[in-house]
Design an enzyme around this catalytic site. Structure first.
Site, short mmCIF file in Angstrom:
data_model
loop_
_atom_site.label_atom_id
_atom_site.label_comp_id
_atom_site.label_asym_id
_atom_site.label_seq_id
_atom_site.Cartn_x
_atom_site.Cartn_y
_atom_site.Cartn_z
N SER A 159 0.84 -1.20 0.00
CA SER A 159 0.00 0.00 0.00
C SER A 159 0.88 1.25 0.00
O SER A 159 2.01 1.23 0.49
CB SER A 159 -0.87 0.01 1.26
OG SER A 159 -1.54 1.23 1.40
N TYR A 172 -1.55 -0.99 10.30
CA TYR A 172 -1.71 -1.31 8.88
C TYR A 172 -0.47 -0.87 8.10
O TYR A 172 0.11 -1.64 7.33
CB TYR A 172 -2.95 -0.61 8.36
CG TYR A 172 -3.23 -0.78 6.88
CD1 TYR A 172 -3.85 -1.94 6.42
CD2 TYR A 172 -2.89 0.21 5.96
CE1 TYR A 172 -4.12 -2.10 5.07
CE2 TYR A 172 -3.16 0.05 4.62
CZ TYR A 172 -3.77 -1.10 4.17
OH TYR A 172 -4.03 -1.26 2.83
#
Ligand SMILES: NC(=O)c1ccc[n+]([C@@H]2O[C@H](COP(=O)([O-])OP(=O)(O)OC[C@H]3O[C@@H](n4cnc5c(N)ncnc54)[C@H](OP(=O)(O)O)[C@@H]3O)[C@@H](O)[C@H]2O)c1
Length: 283
Positions: A159, A172
């Site tokens: 990401s 995350y």
């Protein structure tokens, strides 16, 4: 050995045996359909068999019957069964797209955007378990199969959050940065075995994972003001980049982290003059 490919269309995957995790919806579903359209033979994994079956219907429209290998990657020991199940059903494995991943979430499934100091250890551990421990376990089990393939390739769905600072999403972001690191280490370690390993780093993409954000207008508008291209990515765009990374077109590409973010990670010194609405986090 992963060699130079001289296929007429370097974006075709005809006959390649592919495992896609997180294939029940969102980016993973798009990846599965796109790789099937390019000629891949698919094994699909996620926790929800009914949703996987829907992806399999879409894959069938591309002319292939997908194999379903459900599993809960919160228990990384399930990774071996997923990988071996896929390889047994497909007769080996050429491509692993490990896409399953989670944000910390509330009990209703919406994203829990909480700063580290207000979060609980259990939440951190759960995210690390699904996003990072399962990544290592899948790669560990896949190595045996991939090393027998003449065109082996792995894509880890990382990401933008693994590259830039991501307050309120620390667990995350840390796991997504770790996936990039793992991709680089494995790329070097496995290069002479002919296995390419890359990370793909999408920016904000319109899926269930981000539904509580892209449907919240002030927040969505503020976030998109920080994306030079000024919009959300669609899962299909992430799928096309995935196809590139696993295809013969990328035969000399390994250890790379490909940012697919509409320019969000490019520092612009503010010279583009894009107006930023006030932050919804500051009251
Ligand atoms: N959306 C974005 O803005 C964005 C941006 C950058 C990167 N990414 C990354 O892209 C990947 C896909 O994201 P998405 O937006 O498509 O998310 P999504 O719509 O929430 O889909 C997540 C997928 O992962 C599976 N999954 C979740 N927990 C699992 C578990 N414990 N075991 C096995 N499978 C599990 C889900 O299937 P089941 O629920 O059926 O298990 C689903 O197929 C993730 O790794 C995410 O970090 C997303």
């Amino acid at each position: 050995m992963n060699t130079v490919h001289t296929t007429p269309d370097p974006f075709r995957l005809d006959g390649a045996r592919v495992l896609v995790t997180g294939a029940s919806r969102g980016i993973g579903r798009s990846v599965a359909v796109t790789l099937a359209r390019a000629g891949g033979r698919l094994a699909l994994s996620a926790r929800t068999p009914e949703a996987l079956a829907r992806t399999a219907e879409l894959v069938a429209k591309e002319g292939h019957d997908a194999v379903l290998v459900p599993g809960d990657l919160a228990a990384p020991e399930e990774a071996g069964a997923v990988v071996d199940g896929a390889a047994a059903a497909l007769g080996g494995l050429d491509i692993l797209v490990h896409n399953a991943g989670i944000l910390p979430s509330h009990p209703d499934g919406s994203a829990a955007m909480v700063p580290l100091q207000d979060s609980v250890q259990e939440s951190w551990d759960h995210v690390v378990s699904v996003n990072l421990n399962a990544t290592a376990a899948l790669c560990r089990h896949a190595h045996r199969h991939l090393s027998a393939s003449p065109r082996a390739s792995v894509v880890l769905m990382s990401s933008l959050a693994g590259v830039v600072g991501a307050p309120l999403m620390e667990a995350y972001a840390a796991t997504k940065a770790a996936q990039i690191s793992l991709a680089r280490s494995l790329a070097v370690g496995w290069a002479r075995t002919g296995i390419r390993v890359n990370a793909l780093c999408p920016g904000w993409t319109r899926t269930d994972m981000t539904a509580s954000v892209h449907t919240a207008e002030p927040l969505s508008d503020w976030l998109m003001a920080h994306v030079p291209m000024g919009r959300w990515a669609e899962p299909q765009e992430v799928a096309h980049a995935t196809l590139f990374l696993v295809s013969p077109a990328a035969s000399f590409l390994t250890g790379h982290a490909l940012l697919l973010d509409g320019g969000a990670s490019v520092p612009d010194c503010g010279l583009a003059g894009i107006a930023k609405p006030p932050s919804p986090f500051v009251t």
